[in-house]
Design an enzyme around this catalytic site. Sequence first.
Site, short mmCIF file in Angstrom:
data_model
loop_
_atom_site.label_atom_id
_atom_site.label_comp_id
_atom_site.label_asym_id
_atom_site.label_seq_id
_atom_site.Cartn_x
_atom_site.Cartn_y
_atom_site.Cartn_z
N ASN A 11 0.75 -1.19 -0.17
CA ASN A 11 0.00 0.12 0.01
C ASN A 11 0.89 1.20 -0.05
O ASN A 11 1.52 1.52 1.13
CB ASN A 11 -0.96 0.01 1.20
CG ASN A 11 -1.83 1.32 1.49
OD1 ASN A 11 -1.79 2.02 0.48
ND2 ASN A 11 -2.26 1.45 2.48
N LYS A 13 0.08 4.25 -0.39
CA LYS A 13 -0.46 5.61 0.44
C LYS A 13 -0.25 6.77 -0.64
O LYS A 13 -0.27 6.41 -1.89
CB LYS A 13 0.03 5.90 1.62
CG LYS A 13 -0.19 4.56 2.49
CD LYS A 13 0.16 4.87 3.94
CE LYS A 13 -0.06 3.51 4.84
NZ LYS A 13 -0.03 3.49 6.37
N HIS A 97 -9.50 1.47 5.43
CA HIS A 97 -7.95 1.65 6.38
C HIS A 97 -7.97 2.65 7.14
O HIS A 97 -8.75 3.58 7.32
CB HIS A 97 -7.05 2.15 5.11
CG HIS A 97 -5.69 2.16 5.67
ND1 HIS A 97 -5.08 3.32 6.37
CD2 HIS A 97 -4.66 1.31 5.59
CE1 HIS A 97 -3.79 2.70 6.56
NE2 HIS A 97 -3.62 1.65 6.01
N GLU A 99 -6.38 5.10 8.29
CA GLU A 99 -6.39 6.49 7.83
C GLU A 99 -7.26 7.09 7.39
O GLU A 99 -7.90 8.38 7.48
CB GLU A 99 -5.02 6.54 6.73
CG GLU A 99 -3.75 6.40 7.63
CD GLU A 99 -2.35 5.89 6.87
OE1 GLU A 99 -2.58 5.86 5.43
OE2 GLU A 99 -1.65 5.38 7.21
N GLU A 166 -4.99 -4.51 10.96
CA GLU A 166 -3.76 -3.58 11.05
C GLU A 166 -4.11 -2.74 12.62
O GLU A 166 -4.85 -2.03 12.26
CB GLU A 166 -3.82 -2.57 9.92
CG GLU A 166 -3.74 -3.09 8.38
CD GLU A 166 -3.07 -2.14 7.53
OE1 GLU A 166 -2.01 -2.38 6.86
OE2 GLU A 166 -3.67 -0.88 7.64
N GLY A 172 3.09 2.65 10.92
CA GLY A 172 3.91 3.67 10.65
C GLY A 172 4.76 4.19 12.01
O GLY A 172 5.20 5.22 11.96
N SER A 211 3.99 -1.92 10.36
CA SER A 211 5.30 -1.74 10.47
C SER A 211 6.16 -3.19 10.27
O SER A 211 6.77 -3.46 10.74
CB SER A 211 5.77 -1.34 12.08
OG SER A 211 5.37 -0.21 12.11
N GLY A 233 5.15 1.50 4.40
CA GLY A 233 6.18 2.20 4.21
C GLY A 233 7.49 1.36 3.71
O GLY A 233 8.04 1.45 2.78
P1 13P Z 1 3.27 0.72 7.71
O1 13P Z 1 3.84 -0.77 7.13
O2 13P Z 1 4.01 1.95 7.00
O3 13P Z 1 3.16 0.72 9.21
O4 13P Z 1 1.73 0.98 7.18
C1 13P Z 1 0.87 -0.10 7.29
C2 13P Z 1 -0.36 0.11 6.51
O5 13P Z 1 -1.00 1.06 6.86
C3 13P Z 1 -0.55 -0.51 5.33
O6 13P Z 1 -1.62 -0.38 4.77
#
Ligand code: 13P
Length: 256
Positions: A11, A13, A97, A99, A166, A172, A211, A233
Amino acid sequence: MTINQPLVAGNWKMHKNIRETREFLHSLIKLLRPPLPCEVAIFPPFTSLPAAAEILTDSGIALGAQNVHWEPTGAFTGEISPLFLVELGCRYCIIGHSERRLLFGETDEICNRKIKAAQSAGLRPILCCGETLEERNAHQTIEILRRQLEKGLKGITSADLDIAYEPVWAIGTGHTATPDQAAEIHNWIHLWLRSRFDDAADHIRVLYGGSVKPENAMALIRQTGVDGLLVGGASLDVNTFSIIVNSFKEGQSVFS
Ligand code: 13P
């Protein structure tokens, strides 16, 4: 359909323009020689989807979108129809998600409408769920997950979907769930799915996200009930992402 394989999903983002998308995917195809050790899907920003679709044709790597609207067409300024995503060659769509829930007010009801729309259009939704740190500390994890799953999947009869656990506190932050923590929650989610979808639940994967890095990917996928990874990330660097994908060569999948 390759739903009997684990899935590693990247992903991106709001990262990578069209040029960066092209560079990444050309490199990824070179790095991941078939046969792939698991299913791989990339979720670029909407603007990069056409370029990605062109490059990924016949690569064996799937394409997905990070969001979708709940109606097929209409006066919804700024929104993207699931039909348009299918037209571009998308197979998957991330829904709910954290976010989107936290920053854009997406509710369980909205997620539910989006899942129905995505399935009707022929997309396989990946419903994200997970608790915040406050909720975990208040021992509300299961209660939150149950609510997100019950409301998010209300009225859904098709098991053409996947779930991503998640934990919000792991996204993150560099704080991954321990393999034991992930196993406990994934097994609970699998039990819930079985009570809801009967035998069809066997075809629903539960991915872990938060993460994920090359250093922890193997320990996570070795856990029973972890059927893949949703990587944020660490999916932005092609070498790092390929290492995570290739962990499936050694870390055997328990998904069958
Ligand atoms: P990270 O791997 O950056 O923690 O993000 C996870 C995520 O939100 C995948 O959708």
